[in-house]
Design a protein around this motif. Sequence first.
Motif, PDB file in Angstrom:
ATOM      1  N   ALA A  47     -55.723  -3.500-100.460  1.00 11.60           N
ATOM      2  CA  ALA A  47     -56.863  -2.950 -99.735  1.00 11.60           C
ATOM      3  C   ALA A  47     -58.124  -3.765-100.002  1.00 11.60           C
ATOM      4  O   ALA A  47     -58.247  -4.414-101.047  1.00 11.60           O
ATOM      5  CB  ALA A  47     -57.082  -1.500-100.143  1.00 11.60           C
ATOM      6  N   TYR A  48     -59.048  -3.674 -99.050  1.00 12.13           N
ATOM      7  CA  TYR A  48     -60.338  -4.367 -99.129  1.00 12.13           C
ATOM      8  C   TYR A  48     -61.425  -3.425 -98.642  1.00 12.13           C
ATOM      9  O   TYR A  48     -61.180  -2.560 -97.792  1.00 12.13           O
ATOM     10  CB  TYR A  48     -60.332  -5.629 -98.248  1.00 12.13           C
ATOM     11  CG  TYR A  48     -59.317  -6.642 -98.690  1.00 12.13           C
ATOM     12  CD1 TYR A  48     -59.671  -7.664 -99.549  1.00 12.13           C
ATOM     13  CD2 TYR A  48     -58.002  -6.558 -98.259  1.00 12.13           C
ATOM     14  CE1 TYR A  48     -58.730  -8.593 -99.969  1.00 12.13           C
ATOM     15  CE2 TYR A  48     -57.054  -7.479 -98.683  1.00 12.13           C
ATOM     16  CZ  TYR A  48     -57.422  -8.498 -99.534  1.00 12.13           C
ATOM     17  OH  TYR A  48     -56.491  -9.400 -99.959  1.00 12.13           O
ATOM     18  N   THR A  49     -62.640  -3.603 -99.146  1.00 12.78           N
ATOM     19  CA  THR A  49     -63.742  -2.735 -98.758  1.00 12.78           C
ATOM     20  C   THR A  49     -65.036  -3.543 -98.635  1.00 12.78           C
ATOM     21  O   THR A  49     -65.166  -4.628 -99.216  1.00 12.78           O
ATOM     22  CB  THR A  49     -63.912  -1.581 -99.780  1.00 12.78           C
ATOM     23  OG1 THR A  49     -64.887  -0.673 -99.298  1.00 12.78           O
ATOM     24  CG2 THR A  49     -64.291  -2.088-101.144  1.00 12.78           C
ATOM     25  N   ARG A  50     -65.978  -2.978 -97.859  1.00 12.48           N
ATOM     26  CA  ARG A  50     -67.285  -3.626 -97.723  1.00 12.48           C
ATOM     27  C   ARG A  50     -68.297  -2.597 -97.241  1.00 12.48           C
ATOM     28  O   ARG A  50     -67.968  -1.725 -96.429  1.00 12.48           O
ATOM     29  CB  ARG A  50     -67.209  -4.783 -96.733  1.00 12.48           C
ATOM     30  CG  ARG A  50     -68.568  -5.416 -96.448  1.00 12.48           C
ATOM     31  CD  ARG A  50     -68.542  -6.658 -95.596  1.00 12.48           C
ATOM     32  NE  ARG A  50     -67.635  -6.588 -94.472  1.00 12.48           N
ATOM     33  CZ  ARG A  50     -67.138  -7.645 -93.853  1.00 12.48           C
ATOM     34  NH1 ARG A  50     -67.445  -8.856 -94.251  1.00 12.48           N
ATOM     35  NH2 ARG A  50     -66.328  -7.505 -92.832  1.00 12.48           N
ATOM     36  N   GLN A  69     -53.590  -3.408 -95.772  1.00 11.73           N
ATOM     37  CA  GLN A  69     -52.479  -4.073 -95.097  1.00 11.73           C
ATOM     38  C   GLN A  69     -51.240  -3.947 -95.969  1.00 11.73           C
ATOM     39  O   GLN A  69     -51.324  -3.954 -97.187  1.00 11.73           O
ATOM     40  CB  GLN A  69     -52.789  -5.522 -94.772  1.00 11.73           C
ATOM     41  CG  GLN A  69     -53.193  -6.368 -95.949  1.00 11.73           C
ATOM     42  CD  GLN A  69     -53.701  -7.720 -95.510  1.00 11.73           C
ATOM     43  OE1 GLN A  69     -54.091  -7.925 -94.374  1.00 11.73           O
ATOM     44  NE2 GLN A  69     -53.697  -8.663 -96.426  1.00 11.73           N
ATOM     45  N   ALA A  70     -50.104  -3.794 -95.291  1.00 13.43           N
ATOM     46  CA  ALA A  70     -48.838  -3.631 -96.005  1.00 13.43           C
ATOM     47  C   ALA A  70     -47.758  -4.444 -95.314  1.00 13.43           C
ATOM     48  O   ALA A  70     -47.797  -4.650 -94.097  1.00 13.43           O
ATOM     49  CB  ALA A  70     -48.430  -2.164 -96.043  1.00 13.43           C
ATOM     50  N   ARG A  71     -46.793  -4.896 -96.124  1.00  9.70           N
ATOM     51  CA  ARG A  71     -45.620  -5.586 -95.599  1.00  9.70           C
ATOM     52  C   ARG A  71     -44.395  -4.829 -96.067  1.00  9.70           C
ATOM     53  O   ARG A  71     -44.282  -4.449 -97.230  1.00  9.70           O
ATOM     54  CB  ARG A  71     -45.554  -7.029 -96.101  1.00  9.70           C
ATOM     55  CG  ARG A  71     -44.371  -7.797 -95.514  1.00  9.70           C
ATOM     56  CD  ARG A  71     -44.231  -9.172 -96.120  1.00  9.70           C
ATOM     57  NE  ARG A  71     -44.023  -9.151 -97.556  1.00  9.70           N
ATOM     58  CZ  ARG A  71     -42.854  -8.866 -98.141  1.00  9.70           C
ATOM     59  NH1 ARG A  71     -41.784  -8.557 -97.419  1.00  9.70           N
ATOM     60  NH2 ARG A  71     -42.748  -8.876 -99.456  1.00  9.70           N
ATOM     61  N   ASP A  72     -43.494  -4.586 -95.139  1.00  6.14           N
ATOM     62  CA  ASP A  72     -42.208  -3.956 -95.439  1.00  6.14           C
ATOM     63  C   ASP A  72     -41.157  -4.778 -94.703  1.00  6.14           C
ATOM     64  O   ASP A  72     -41.100  -4.747 -93.468  1.00  6.14           O
ATOM     65  CB  ASP A  72     -42.210  -2.498 -94.980  1.00  6.14           C
ATOM     66  CG  ASP A  72     -41.054  -1.705 -95.552  1.00  6.14           C
ATOM     67  OD1 ASP A  72     -40.428  -2.173 -96.532  1.00  6.14           O
ATOM     68  OD2 ASP A  72     -40.776  -0.611 -95.025  1.00  6.14           O
ATOM     69  N   ASP A  73     -40.371  -5.553 -95.439  1.00  5.29           N
ATOM     70  CA  ASP A  73     -39.470  -6.556 -94.863  1.00  5.29           C
ATOM     71  C   ASP A  73     -40.281  -7.489 -93.973  1.00  5.29           C
ATOM     72  O   ASP A  73     -41.226  -8.086 -94.434  1.00  5.29           O
ATOM     73  CB  ASP A  73     -38.313  -5.907 -94.096  1.00  5.29           C
ATOM     74  CG  ASP A  73     -37.252  -5.324 -95.030  1.00  5.29           C
ATOM     75  OD1 ASP A  73     -37.088  -5.852 -96.143  1.00  5.29           O
ATOM     76  OD2 ASP A  73     -36.613  -4.338 -94.643  1.00  5.29           O
ATOM     77  N   ASN A  74     -39.964  -7.568 -92.665  1.00  3.87           N
ATOM     78  CA  ASN A  74     -40.710  -8.483 -91.793  1.00  3.87           C
ATOM     79  C   ASN A  74     -41.779  -7.772 -90.966  1.00  3.87           C
ATOM     80  O   ASN A  74     -42.370  -8.362 -90.066  1.00  3.87           O
ATOM     81  CB  ASN A  74     -39.751  -9.253 -90.880  1.00  3.87           C
ATOM     82  CG  ASN A  74     -39.034  -8.358 -89.891  1.00  3.87           C
ATOM     83  OD1 ASN A  74     -39.084  -7.130 -89.993  1.00  3.87           O
ATOM     84  ND2 ASN A  74     -38.353  -8.953 -88.933  1.00  3.87           N
ATOM     85  N   LEU A  75     -42.050  -6.512 -91.258  1.00  2.00           N
ATOM     86  CA  LEU A  75     -43.085  -5.756 -90.563  1.00  2.00           C
ATOM     87  C   LEU A  75     -44.377  -5.808 -91.370  1.00  2.00           C
ATOM     88  O   LEU A  75     -44.396  -5.496 -92.565  1.00  2.00           O
ATOM     89  CB  LEU A  75     -42.653  -4.296 -90.402  1.00  2.00           C
ATOM     90  CG  LEU A  75     -43.702  -3.340 -89.859  1.00  2.00           C
ATOM     91  CD1 LEU A  75     -44.063  -3.697 -88.420  1.00  2.00           C
ATOM     92  CD2 LEU A  75     -43.205  -1.906 -89.947  1.00  2.00           C
ATOM     93  N   VAL A  76     -45.459  -6.215 -90.719  1.00  2.09           N
ATOM     94  CA  VAL A  76     -46.774  -6.218 -91.348  1.00  2.09           C
ATOM     95  C   VAL A  76     -47.679  -5.292 -90.547  1.00  2.09           C
ATOM     96  O   VAL A  76     -47.755  -5.395 -89.324  1.00  2.09           O
ATOM     97  CB  VAL A  76     -47.381  -7.638 -91.395  1.00  2.09           C
ATOM     98  CG1 VAL A  76     -48.788  -7.605 -91.961  1.00  2.09           C
ATOM     99  CG2 VAL A  76     -46.494  -8.566 -92.197  1.00  2.09           C
ATOM    100  N   VAL A  77     -48.348  -4.373 -91.252  1.00  6.90           N
ATOM    101  CA  VAL A  77     -49.253  -3.422 -90.613  1.00  6.90           C
ATOM    102  C   VAL A  77     -50.602  -3.529 -91.300  1.00  6.90           C
ATOM    103  O   VAL A  77     -50.689  -3.603 -92.525  1.00  6.90           O
ATOM    104  CB  VAL A  77     -48.725  -1.975 -90.730  1.00  6.90           C
ATOM    105  CG1 VAL A  77     -49.722  -0.987 -90.163  1.00  6.90           C
ATOM    106  CG2 VAL A  77     -47.384  -1.846 -90.035  1.00  6.90           C
ATOM    107  N   GLN A  78     -51.659  -3.521 -90.473  1.00  2.00           N
ATOM    108  CA  GLN A  78     -53.017  -3.557 -90.994  1.00  2.00           C
ATOM    109  C   GLN A  78     -53.805  -2.433 -90.324  1.00  2.00           C
ATOM    110  O   GLN A  78     -53.754  -2.284 -89.101  1.00  2.00           O
ATOM    111  CB  GLN A  78     -53.662  -4.903 -90.690  1.00  2.00           C
ATOM    112  CG  GLN A  78     -55.062  -5.052 -91.223  1.00  2.00           C
ATOM    113  CD  GLN A  78     -55.613  -6.420 -90.913  1.00  2.00           C
ATOM    114  OE1 GLN A  78     -55.727  -6.806 -89.757  1.00  2.00           O
ATOM    115  NE2 GLN A  78     -55.954  -7.150 -91.947  1.00  2.00           N
TER     116      GLN A  78
END
Length: 76
Positions: free
Chosen positions: A16-19, A33-42
């Motif tokens: 995670a990132y914040t500003r 953002q997360a990666r699960d196998d070849n799926l990336v979700v942001q």
Amino acid sequence: MRRAGDLEGIGDEAEAYTRQSQPGFKYAEYMAQARDDNLVVQVWLAVGGEEFVSTELLARETVRALRRTLALVPTA
């Protein structure tokens, strides 16, 4: 954005990132953002107004959306 750290228990890896900024108003952002196998979700939430929205609130809702989005994709 400033790194807020790793998110445990979400996919194979997640972070995670914040500003907070003031471009004429108070603007708070939180991105995960997360990666699960070849799926990336942001998921990126940003709110502007007279006061900063708390980082904790943005974090909770961002992580909730991230988990729900990952759950929509069937696994093999």
